[in-house]
Design an enzyme around this catalytic site. Structure first.
Site, PDB file in Angstrom:
ATOM      1  N   ARG A   1       3.557 -12.021   0.220  1.00  0.00           N
ATOM      2  CA  ARG A   1       4.259 -13.040   0.975  1.00  0.00           C
ATOM      3  C   ARG A   1       3.071 -14.102   0.957  1.00  0.00           C
ATOM      4  NH1 ARG A   1       7.721 -10.059   0.489  1.00  0.00           N
ATOM      5  NH2 ARG A   1       9.161  -9.436   2.081  1.00  0.00           N
TER       6      ARG A   1
ATOM      7  N   ALA B   1       0.868  -1.274  -0.091  1.00  0.00           N
ATOM      8  CA  ALA B   1      -0.073  -0.126  -0.154  1.00  0.00           C
ATOM      9  C   ALA B   1       0.658   1.183  -0.057  1.00  0.00           C
ATOM     10  CB  ALA B   1      -0.925  -0.002   1.435  1.00  0.00           C
ATOM     11  N   ARG B   2       1.881   1.173   0.779  1.00  0.00           N
ATOM     12  CA  ARG B   2       2.713   2.475   1.070  1.00  0.00           C
ATOM     13  C   ARG B   2       3.643   2.900  -0.243  1.00  0.00           C
ATOM     14  NH1 ARG B   2       5.917  -0.249   5.668  1.00  0.00           N
ATOM     15  NH2 ARG B   2       7.551  -1.041   4.568  1.00  0.00           N
ATOM     16  N   GLU B   3       3.676   2.218  -1.065  1.00  0.00           N
ATOM     17  CA  GLU B   3       4.783   2.271  -2.166  1.00  0.00           C
ATOM     18  C   GLU B   3       4.077   3.247  -3.171  1.00  0.00           C
ATOM     19  OE1 GLU B   3       5.873  -1.960  -2.888  1.00  0.00           O
ATOM     20  OE2 GLU B   3       6.859  -1.992  -0.802  1.00  0.00           O
TER      21      GLU B   3
ATOM     22  N   ARG C   1       1.288  -1.325   4.908  1.00  0.00           N
ATOM     23  CA  ARG C   1       1.841  -2.046   3.710  1.00  0.00           C
ATOM     24  C   ARG C   1       0.900  -3.140   3.168  1.00  0.00           C
ATOM     25  NH1 ARG C   1       6.981  -4.394   2.561  1.00  0.00           N
ATOM     26  NH2 ARG C   1       7.352  -6.861   2.431  1.00  0.00           N
TER      27      ARG C   1
ATOM     28  N   GLU D   1      11.827  -2.614  -7.912  1.00  0.00           N
ATOM     29  CA  GLU D   1      12.065  -1.850  -7.038  1.00  0.00           C
ATOM     30  C   GLU D   1      12.324  -0.371  -7.426  1.00  0.00           C
ATOM     31  OE1 GLU D   1      11.246  -2.368  -4.009  1.00  0.00           O
ATOM     32  OE2 GLU D   1      11.343  -4.435  -3.518  1.00  0.00           O
TER      33      GLU D   1
ATOM     34  N   SER E   1       8.489  -0.513  -4.766  1.00  0.00           N
ATOM     35  CA  SER E   1       9.552   0.610  -4.057  1.00  0.00           C
ATOM     36  C   SER E   1       9.933   0.371  -2.846  1.00  0.00           C
ATOM     37  CB  SER E   1       9.093   2.110  -4.279  1.00  0.00           C
ATOM     38  OG  SER E   1       8.243   2.295  -3.080  1.00  0.00           O
TER      39      SER E   1
HETATM   40 ZN    ZN Z   1       6.785  -3.743  -1.878  1.00  0.00          ZN
END
Ligand code: ZN
Ligand code: NAG
Length: 428
Positions: free
Chosen positions: A256, A182-184, A235, A386, A309
């Site tokens: 995961r 989520a935060r990326e 996340r 990334e 990221s």
């Molecule tokens: Zn990630």
């Protein structure tokens, strides 16, 4: 005025980040492979929250909670791994990010442009409205698919882009997803930019002639939205049915949760951990949506990219144990082609992309990731990007809004190079 602009006018409501008072972030700099591995095990031991991946060539960034600070510094000192403080006062960094975002938001509002803007991060609602709008405006090329509802009931929408409505079965398929973590925030715009370049502003027509595309910008809308409204560093998903602690510690790490060596390494069975693997593989409806795309188009999928990221890295399987697949040479070749294309356009003060096996580059293994799963079922070219993030001189946490378009443009060059190279090698 287009619908997503209207939605964009809704004022961002940011929590004041009080949760992070007392937390700190540190740059870490393992100097060799042994230290990188040791650091990898410290991440596991302390359940450190990695915001940016370290390599032996490059500093990483970790978020440390107050009650772990002492253990963190003493273990790092004990191992002789270099580190330095990044943010003593995280709340003020986050407030600074908010200010930049609000500034960019005000500028967009003033300009009142017609396309999805790339001078700021977009809400989930704006991205969803954009997908609807593209499908409506370009019915011959773009088909909107709603794969169902997220845990909290948001639509899981993606676009199929094709010059033949996916009917020419000889065309390889390319799948790109974003926003599972989520935060990326830099991830979704690189996927919507690819939509733009395939539909609205076509400068590489061969990519439509040769391939069919599936572009899924926000796999985890609940988590993404939560990072705007409540917790910037969220996340995971927002499911509450995965443990007895679900209502206190919701969410599963979507990357995961895939069924490949699920929950064996680099994961947690603790629902409160950021790398919680879930109660079982594919417990998350959002992850199942991507799984189903992969299986639906499997024999035709030449290339799968998942956007994360940060770190300026292109990573390939196997991420669960660092061994190389039978297609390692091909994976490396196409990976290098993508990185070279990006590096040719990257700003000089951004780090150059590195390419390699996930474990060998970042120093630790993680099971249940989509990159491994896609490859395990037969997708020959499967990568985690990334994307670029914090670089020296930045005062906030996120990539500043003024760099979003740069990253989208350079990432698109990587996608172009990857599609062409993978397409050349791929045989159905
Ligand atoms: Zn990630
Ligand atoms: C954005 O606009 C609002 C309303 O016009 C104003 O109050 C605010 O100060 C502006 N923010 C920034 C960072 O320029």
């Amino acid at each position: 005025m287009r619908a997503w602009i209207l939605l964009g006018l809704i004022t961002f409501v940011f929590a004041k980040h009080e949760h992070y008072i007392g937390w700190k972030t540190f740059h870490v700099r393992p100097s060799n492979d042994v230290q990188l591995k040791t650091f990898g095990s410290l991440i596991q031991q302390l359940d450190l929250d990695v915001l940016g991946h370290a390599t032996t060539q490059r500093e990483g960034l970790v978020l440390v909670q107050p009650d772990q600070l002492e253990a963190f510094t003493s273990l790092m000192d004990g191992q002789g791994i270099a580190y330095r403080i990044h943010a003593d006062d995280i709340k003020s960094k986050l407030d600074y990010d908010d200010m930049l975002i609000e500034e960019a938001h005000n500028a967009t509002k003033a300009r009142n442009g017609a396309r999805l803007p790339y001078d700021n991060y977009q809400t989930w609602e704006a991205i969803e409205a954009y997908l609807d709008d593209v499908a409506r405006r370009f019915p011959n090329r773009a088909t909107l698919v709603n794969a169902g509802q997220s845990f909290e009931g948001r639509n899981l929408k993606y676009l199929k882009i094709s010059s033949t409505n996916f009917e020419d079965k000889s065309k390889p398929v390319i799948v790109i997803d974003g926003g599972i973590h989520a935060r990326e925030w830099i991830s979704p715009p690189t996927v919507t930019w690819a939509i733009r370049k395939l539909v609205e502003d076509v400068t590489e027509p061969d990519l439509l002639d040769r391939f069919d595309w599936i572009l899924f910008p926000v796999v985890n809308p609940d988590g993404y939205r939560f990072t705007f409204t409540n917790n910037r560093f969220w996340r995971k998903t927002r499911s509450t049915d995965q443990s007895a602690l679900g209502s206190i510690c919701p969410g599963v790490d979507g990357n995961r949760n895939y069924d490949f060596f699920w929950n064996t390494v680099g994961t947690s069975s603790n629902a409160c951990a950021d790398t919680f693997a879930g109660r079982r593989a594919f417990s998350e409806v959002e992850v199942r949506a991507v799984r189903d795309i992969l299986h639906e188009h499997l024999p035709r999928i030449a290339l799968y990219l998942t956007m994360h990221s940060f770190g300026s890295m292109i990573l390939y399987p196997w991420g669960h144990d660092g061994s190389l697949s039978n297609n390692a040479l091909g994976l490396h070749t196409v990976g290098i082609a993508m990185a070279d294309a990006i590096n040719s356009k990257a700003l000089s003060h951004f780090p150059r992309y590195v390419v390699g096996n996930s474990v060998l580059v970042i120093g630790y293994a993680a099971s249940g990731a989509s990159e491994d799963y896609a490859h395990s079922i037969g997708v020959p070219f499967s990568y985690t990007y990334e994307l670029p993030g914090l670089n020296s001189g930045m005062q906030g946490f996120v990539l500043e809004p003024r760099y979003i378009q740069q990253v989208c443009e350079e990432t698109w060059l990587g996608i172009v190079a990857g599609a062409r190279r993978a397409g050349d090698i791929f045989r159905k």
